[in-house]
Every structure is written in structure tokens, then in C-alpha cells.
Write an enzyme that holds these catalytic residues in place. Structure first.
Site, PDB file in Angstrom:
ATOM      1  N   HIS A   1      15.115 -33.237 -19.905  1.00 46.59           N
ATOM      2  CA  HIS A   1      14.769 -33.930 -18.651  1.00 46.59           C
ATOM      3  C   HIS A   1      13.321 -33.661 -18.236  1.00 46.59           C
ATOM      4  O   HIS A   1      12.977 -33.860 -17.077  1.00 46.59           O
ATOM      5  CB  HIS A   1      15.726 -33.508 -17.542  1.00 46.59           C
TER       6      HIS A   1
ATOM      7  N   ASN B   1      -0.261   0.350   6.158  1.00 48.06           N
ATOM      8  CA  ASN B   1       0.367  -0.623   5.263  1.00 48.06           C
ATOM      9  C   ASN B   1       1.029  -1.660   6.154  1.00 48.06           C
ATOM     10  O   ASN B   1       1.818  -1.297   7.027  1.00 48.06           O
ATOM     11  CB  ASN B   1       1.416   0.097   4.391  1.00 48.06           C
ATOM     12  N   GLY B   2       0.728  -2.944   5.950  1.00 57.00           N
ATOM     13  CA  GLY B   2       1.320  -3.985   6.795  1.00 57.00           C
ATOM     14  C   GLY B   2       0.245  -4.943   7.260  1.00 57.00           C
ATOM     15  O   GLY B   2      -0.838  -5.015   6.664  1.00 57.00           O
TER      16      GLY B   2
ATOM     17  N   ARG C   1       2.244   1.321  -5.871  1.00 59.43           N
ATOM     18  CA  ARG C   1       2.462   0.467  -4.698  1.00 59.43           C
ATOM     19  C   ARG C   1       1.258  -0.432  -4.404  1.00 59.43           C
ATOM     20  O   ARG C   1       1.372  -1.403  -3.655  1.00 59.43           O
ATOM     21  CB  ARG C   1       2.749   1.337  -3.469  1.00 59.43           C
TER      22      ARG C   1
ATOM     23  N   TRP D   1      -3.354  -2.316  -1.446  1.00 55.35           N
ATOM     24  CA  TRP D   1      -3.128  -3.664  -1.989  1.00 55.35           C
ATOM     25  C   TRP D   1      -3.667  -4.603  -0.908  1.00 55.35           C
ATOM     26  O   TRP D   1      -3.075  -4.737   0.159  1.00 55.35           O
ATOM     27  CB  TRP D   1      -1.644  -3.879  -2.238  1.00 55.35           C
TER      28      TRP D   1
ATOM     29  N   GLU E   1      14.013 -14.667 -16.584  1.00 53.76           N
ATOM     30  CA  GLU E   1      13.502 -13.301 -16.576  1.00 53.76           C
ATOM     31  C   GLU E   1      12.503 -13.083 -17.718  1.00 53.76           C
ATOM     32  O   GLU E   1      11.468 -12.438 -17.535  1.00 53.76           O
ATOM     33  CB  GLU E   1      14.686 -12.324 -16.670  1.00 53.76           C
TER      34      GLU E   1
ATOM     35  N   LYS F   1       4.209  -3.026  -6.686  1.00 50.69           N
ATOM     36  CA  LYS F   1       5.602  -2.790  -7.032  1.00 50.69           C
ATOM     37  C   LYS F   1       6.551  -3.193  -5.914  1.00 50.69           C
ATOM     38  O   LYS F   1       7.586  -3.792  -6.142  1.00 50.69           O
ATOM     39  CB  LYS F   1       5.773  -1.307  -7.366  1.00 50.69           C
TER      40      LYS F   1
ATOM     41  N   CYS G   1       0.820  -1.213   0.000  1.00 48.70           N
ATOM     42  CA  CYS G   1       0.000   0.000   0.000  1.00 48.70           C
ATOM     43  C   CYS G   1       0.852   1.261   0.000  1.00 48.70           C
ATOM     44  O   CYS G   1       1.993   1.253   0.458  1.00 48.70           O
ATOM     45  CB  CYS G   1      -0.882   0.025   1.242  1.00 48.70           C
TER      46      CYS G   1
ATOM     47  N   LYS H   1       8.714 -11.956 -16.945  1.00 52.23           N
ATOM     48  CA  LYS H   1       8.177 -10.711 -17.506  1.00 52.23           C
ATOM     49  C   LYS H   1       6.887 -10.998 -18.250  1.00 52.23           C
ATOM     50  O   LYS H   1       5.894 -10.311 -18.074  1.00 52.23           O
ATOM     51  CB  LYS H   1       9.228 -10.133 -18.450  1.00 52.23           C
TER      52      LYS H   1
ATOM     53  N   GLU I   1       3.948 -12.039 -15.860  1.00 50.40           N
ATOM     54  CA  GLU I   1       3.411 -11.050 -14.922  1.00 50.40           C
ATOM     55  C   GLU I   1       2.593  -9.957 -15.602  1.00 50.40           C
ATOM     56  O   GLU I   1       1.663  -9.434 -15.006  1.00 50.40           O
ATOM     57  CB  GLU I   1       4.487 -10.465 -14.007  1.00 50.40           C
TER      58      GLU I   1
HETATM   59  O1  M6R Z   1      12.206  -4.075  -5.060  1.00 46.04           O
HETATM   60  P1  M6R Z   1      12.808  -5.439  -5.297  1.00 46.04           P
HETATM   61  O2  M6R Z   1      13.817  -5.433  -6.391  1.00 46.04           O
HETATM   62  O3  M6R Z   1      13.349  -6.056  -4.047  1.00 46.04           O
HETATM   63  O4  M6R Z   1      11.596  -6.322  -5.786  1.00 46.04           O
HETATM   64  C1  M6R Z   1      11.773  -7.688  -6.027  1.00 46.04           C
HETATM   65  C2  M6R Z   1      10.610  -8.279  -6.783  1.00 46.04           C
HETATM   66  O5  M6R Z   1       9.422  -8.092  -6.077  1.00 46.04           O
HETATM   67  C3  M6R Z   1      10.454  -7.651  -8.191  1.00 46.04           C
HETATM   68  O6  M6R Z   1      11.623  -7.776  -8.943  1.00 46.04           O
HETATM   69  C4  M6R Z   1       9.298  -8.320  -8.947  1.00 46.04           C
HETATM   70  O7  M6R Z   1       9.604  -9.648  -9.227  1.00 46.04           O
HETATM   71  C5  M6R Z   1       8.989  -7.549 -10.229  1.00 46.04           C
HETATM   72  N1  M6R Z   1       7.581  -7.314 -10.349  1.00 46.04           N
HETATM   73  C6  M6R Z   1       9.418  -8.265 -11.442  1.00 46.04           C
HETATM   74  O8  M6R Z   1       9.154  -7.539 -12.605  1.00 46.04           O
END
Ligand code: M6R
Length: 614
Positions: free
Chosen positions: A512, A102-103, A28, A76, A489, A609, A2, A493, A496
């Protein structure tokens, strides 16, 4: 998770500033939002499920205008689904006090039962609402709002960044507190502000104080006073932040993600080039950090990170082992923190994080430190918890990353890892001057190569491929060696932001198990650059083709492009640096597939984020 904002002004109206702050922090969390302001006879709240635009519509009547103190929240969801009711702020019973949070309040059920027993009727399913009622109850007998907050927090288990607004007889009061999730505060001559991260404060000032766990801040116009849970004054000196508030704008771009992909040439230059030492055969970090002495006792490196940052960490492990010849382990921070890891004084614990506030990564760092490890970080946010808690820091110079899908922060992390590996190799004598010079020269040459991947023609090629493959059932990404993490990666990407099924695999593992997935409905993206495993990876493309699979080769290995159905050629560079180029077409592919599928690219479903809760 949040986003929280708050402000108290000596004069003027606070509501537009709160909404503007929420817009900046919307990345966020974005399932609902709300604001509360102090009016003449109590606290007024507007809150709405969905995007900030819904809240703005609810504020259009102007009823909250003119108030000079307020708090706001973009959510969130953790407890209770997204809805108007569950959106923050939450009010106490008498409508004179509101809380945003937030938390997670872990003992909220016990507190709720107690409060219900004393006649409180809860209006939401959130854990947060107990805070509003508890603080309100304490305020009846406390000297001021901060004392009531302190008494409430003494009863609370869990973690929080919270802001409280009260409209008592003496006027509006704003207090905030931190235990876990980040919170920053700042003051100007005639106002004081709070926000979950510095982006919410930069429009007002670049002199920002970061609260520590256990801090409570009392905001009055022109001043922020910080106390601890016992009520003792503590000093949190402001730091000067070098980001501009405009850096997080969208400009002419349709999405932050696309803008951020296109910034990667600049990001590489900012992160790496100024750190190449004068003789061009070593790396020099600010303030002499990561000196030869820093590495003297180090016997191994333990990388911890999450998500995309973990993939950068995996690349770091290849680079550090390859160039500095020191063993490196990489672990998900969320696994590392619960597995009683073998870490000691000879370990360098290296955390990688864009935000510097990821709960699992921070916990992993703290655990490593408690076991005697030296702690270092590659991080993008100055003043973040991860930066404050590390012995050595490489600040990536990616600037604010707003798109939830991390792109330019990843490039910066890999570049920073390369710098660290070179420095370590030089310090340990495993990398001679000539090799270091060649590598750093190659790094400099990457800038135009990155730009060549982002020309209209190059991007158009990826867009065409996205159109060709968007109807597929799924994607398998294969890579080997230092490009194996790029396969992971690419898959992360794509899934997500486009919600398509995608998996990343080490190319040598294909036979495998994953080979069973191959059919015409599955696109196999093979990342293959010139290097010591290129022949092996090319053979994988042949194996996929022999089974009727649809292949796309990405990289500098021209022979792979001959074999695959489709290809995205990438300029040649040193094998060590090839991930920095190969990732770019994969980021673009995800972007255009998601765009064709009509996805909300910058705010993908269920994600946030900065993951500040477990
Ligand atoms: O802020 P951080 O780099 O620690 O965040 C880590 C992950 O939450 C972040 O990389 C997440 O996987 C992204 N949404 C990927 O695009």
C-alpha cells in the site's frame, strides 16, 4: 533530560563527588556540564560545553578543591544552544548564589523583562537564569534560602527540578525543589545529597527519599528536611533501593548498549522466572498484586507509553487480547493526553516506562486516573513517579539501563507484559491451566535461546551483515502480528544510534505504499517466525525480491531464509514469545551499523535517556 547533583558535607571536599555523580547521570543529558561550590567568599563555578571530560579539564587547576558544599549539572538544551555560557550552574548578580535546573520555566520571558528592568544583566540565553536572580533578590529580605526559594517559586510557571547553592554569611546552604521532573535526596551521618535519579545517590546509600511535586528540601550534613510551598514540614520516608551502585558500570564492554544487549538472558530470568507460580500454570506477583479481584471490573485495557516502551506496549496488546480476550488499545502517551480519550472506571490504564519519569507517560496516567480508570505500570525504576502513582506495578528487573537506546528494558517489558497477560487470562478464565503451563515452560526455555543469539558466532554473523549493508541508503523493517512492533523497534533502534534512515512497517501494508521505496539501495529486513502469518510474510519477501530489493530475513521461519539474500536464523519458540528472540539480532545490527559509522552509540546526538519534559 538534564542531570542534577548536589551535596553538603560536614567536612572534606565535595567537588570530586559532584563530578562522579555527573558521570553517572551523564546519560540524562550531555551537551554541557558544570559545577558550583561554596568558597569562603562566594560561589565558584566551572562549566563547559561538550562532554564531562571538558569540565574535568577545567577543574584540573584544583581551585574548587576543599569546598564542602556544591551543586552540579549535565545539560540537555531547551533554551539556548549548548555553550559554556548556557551551561549550568547560573549565578546571581553578586556571585554568592548559583542554580541548576531541569525543566522549563514557561513565564521566563516576563520574569526576565522584569529583572532586566531592575538592572539585571543576563549572562545566558537560558530560562534558568531568571531563577538565580529571583532567588537572590528574595534572599535579601528572607529569613533563609528555603524561604527565598519558596517566594521565587510562587512566581514561577512551568516545571522544574532545581538545586540552589548559596554562600551567605552563615555558611553554605543547599536547597532543592521539585515540580515535575524527578529529584531524590538522601543523607548519611555526616552529609546530605540530592540527585535527579537514584543512580546519583547509590554510591552513598541505598536509603533514598523521592520528592513529590511541590516539595522543597533543605540539606544540611546528616539531615534532609522537606517542606511544602507554604513552608510546612512534610514527611518523605526513605525507601530501600535494591540496585547496587556498581550495576551501572561499563566493565570490559566498549559500550553500555552492547553490555546491556548481552545482559538480556539474565534480565529475562530475573523479571519472569521467580514470578511463575508454584504449580507452573499461573503467575504470582509480589504481595499478591494483580489478584483475580483486581481484574474483576476491568472491561478494557488502555496502554500508553513512548518510544521503545510503546513497542513493548503494542506487543502487550497482542498478548493480552490473545490470552485474556479483553480489548486493548495502545496509544502514544503524547497523543493520548491531548485527545480527550474515552476512559472510565472499567478501564485498566497500563503505562509502560523504563525510567518511570517520562513526562508524557506520567501525564497520560494522571489523565486516565482522573477519568476513573484503574492504573497499572510496567516500570524499571523502583521509587519512580510512575511506580508511586500506580495501583498495581510490575517492576522489571533490568537493572540500571545507561545506553540511551533501550534494549534490555524492552525485553523485560515484553516479559512482564506476558506475565500480566497470563495472569489476566487465568483470572478471567480465558487461559486454561494446560496452555498457561506450556507457555510458561516455553518462557523458561527462552533463556538458553537468548544466549545462543549472543554467542561469538551468532554475533559475528550479524556484524558481517552490518558490514555488507552499512553503505545502503536506508532500511525498511517489515513484520506482522506480534512481530510487527519488532519491525518498528528495529527501525527505531537503527535510526536513533546510526542516524540512518529506517522505517518499520506492518508487512501486509507494504503493497500500500512502501513497496515504491524498493530499490537495490534499500535493505528490507523481514522478521518472520514460525506461526500463523509466516506464509504471508514469506510472500512479502518474494514480492520484494521480484522488484530487485535486497532482503534479510530474521526469525525462526527457515523457508524465509531460503528465499531471502541474507538471513539471521533465530531459534523457534511459541509465536507469542518470538518477539523476545527476534529483537536481539536487530539490536545487534543497529549497534554494529552505528559502530561502523563511527557514531557515539551510548549518547546519540540530540537524545537524552529520560524525557522529563514535553
Ligand atoms: O523511560 P521510558 O521507557 O518511558 O522512555 C520512553 C522512550 O523515551 C524511550 O524508550 C526511547 O524511545 C529510547 N531512546 C528508545 O531506545
Amino acid at each position: 533530560m538534564c542531570g542534577i547533583v548536589g551535596a553538603i558535607l560536614s567536612e572534606g571536599s565535595v567537588v570530586q563527588g559532584l563530578v562522579d555523580g555527573l558521570r553517572v547521570l551523564e546519560y540524562r543529558g550531555y551537551d554541557s556540564s558544570g559545577v558550583a561550590v561554596a568558597a569562603d567568599d562566594g560561589v565558584l563555578v566551572r562549566k563547559k560545553e561538550g562532554r564531562l571530560a571538558n569540565l574535568e579539564a577545567a577543574l584540573a587547576d584544583g581551585a574548587l578543591e576543599g569546598a564542602r558544599a556544591g551543586i552540579g549539572h549535565t545539560r540537555w538544551a531547551t533554551h539556548g544552544p549548548p555553550s559554556d555560557r548556557n551551561a549550568h550552574p547560573h549565578l546571581g548578580r553578586h556571585g554568592t548564589l548559583a542554580v541548576v535546573h531541569n525543566g522549563i520555566i514557561e513565564n521566563y520571558l516576563a520574569l526576565k523583562e522584569e529583572l532586566t528592568g531592575s538592572g539585571v544583566v543576563f549572562q545566558s540565553e537560558t530560562d534558568t537564569e531568571v531563577l538565580a536572580h529571583l532567588i537572590e533578590r528574595e534572599l535579601a529580605t528572607a529569613d533563609d534560602l528555603s524561604s527565598a526559594v519558596r517566594r521565587c517559586l510562587a512566581r514561577v510557571e512551568g516545571y522544574y527540578a532545581l538545586a540552589v547553592l548559596s554562600r551567605g554569611p552563615a555558611g553554605p546552604e543547599v536547597v532543592c525543589a521539585r515540580q515535575g521532573p524527578p529529584l531524590a535526596v538522601a543523607s548519611t551521618a555526616d552529609a546530605a545529597y540530592l540527585a535527579s535519579d537514584l543512580l546519583g545517590l547509590l554510591p552513598y546509600t541505598n536509603r533514598i527519599s523521592f520528592l513529590e511535586d511541590g516539595d522543597i528540601a533543605v540539606l544540611t550534613p546528616g539531615r534532609v528536611q522537606v517542606i511544602d510551598l507554604q513552608g510546612r514540614l512534610v514527611e518523605r520516608l526513605p525507601k530501600t533501593i535494591h540496585w547496587e551502585s556498581g550495576d551501572s558500570g561499563l566493565g570490559h564492554w566498549p559500550h553500555h548498549m552492547l553490555k546491556e544487549i548481552h545482559e538480556q538472558g539474565d534480565v529475562l530470568a530475573r523479571t519472569a522466572f521467580s514470578r511463575i507460580a508454584k504449580g507452573a500454570d499461573d503467575v504470582e506477583f509480589e504481595g499478591g498484586a494483580f489478584s483475580d479481584e483486581f481484574f474483576a471490573e476491568i472491561e478494557r485495557v488502555q496502554v500508553t507509553a513512548c518510544g521503545t516502551a510503546l513497542h513493548a506496549g503494542m506487543i502487550a496488546s497482542y498478548l493480552i487480547e490473545g490470552l485474556a480476550r479483553i480489548p486493548v488499545d495502545v496509544d502514544f502517551a503524547s497523543e493520548f493526553r491531548y485527545r480527550d480519550p474515552l476512559v472510565g472506571p472499567g478501564t485498566l490504564a497500563l503505562a509502560i516506562s523504563q525510567s518511570g519519569e517520562t513526562a508524557d507517560t506520567l501525564a497520560a496516567t494522571r489523565l486516565a486516573r482522573s477519568k476513573g480508570a484503574k492504573v497499572a505500570a510496567i516500570c524499571n525504576v523502583e521509587g519512580s513517579s510512575q511506580v508511586r502513582e500506580s495501583d498495581g506495578v510490575i517492576l522489571t528487573q533490568a537493572g540500571p539501563e545507561i545506553g540511551v537506546a533501550s534494549t534490555k528494558a524492552f525485553t523485560a517489558q515484553v516479559a512482564a507484559a506476558l506475565l500480566l497477560a497470563v495472569r489476566m487470562g487465568r483470572a478471567r478464565g480465558t487461559l486454561d491451566s494446560e496452555r498457561a503451563r506450556e507457555l510458561l515452560q516455553e518462557l523458561r526455555l527462552l533463556r538458553p535461546k537468548i544466549d545462543s543469539l549472543l554467542t561469538e558466532e551468532a554475533v559475528g554473523r550479524v556484524r558481517r551483515l552490518a558490514r555488507l549493508h552499512v553503505e545502503q541508503n536506508g532500511f525498511l523493517f517489515l513484520g506482522r502480528g506480534v512481530n510487527f512492533p519488532i519491525a518498528l523497534e528495529g527501525a527505531l533502534k537503527l535510526k536513533e544510534i546510526s542516524y540512518m534512515h529506517a522505517e518499520g512497517y506492518a508487512a501486509g501494508e507494504m503493497k500500500h505504499g512502501p513497496i515504491a521505496l524498493i530499490d537495490p539501495g534499500m535493505t528490507i529486513v523481514v522478521i518472520n517466525s514460525v506461526g500463523h502469518v509466516a506464509d504471508k510474510v514469506r510472500a512479502n519477501i518474494e514480492q520484494v525480491k521480484a522488484r530487485g530489493g535486497v532482503t534479510v530475513s530474521v526469525g525462526s521461519d527457515a523457508a524465509s531464509h531460503e528465499v531471502a539474500e541474507d538471513s539471521i536464523p533465530v531459534p523457534e519458540t511459541s509465536e507469542w514469545l518470538s518477539p523476545l528472540l527476534n529483537v536481539i539480532p536487530l539490536q545487534l545490527l543497529s549497534y554494529y551499523v552505528a559502530d561502523l559509522r563511527g557514531c557515539d552509540i551510548d549518547k546519540p546526538r540530540n537524545l537524552a535517556k529520560s524525557v522529563t519534559v514535553e
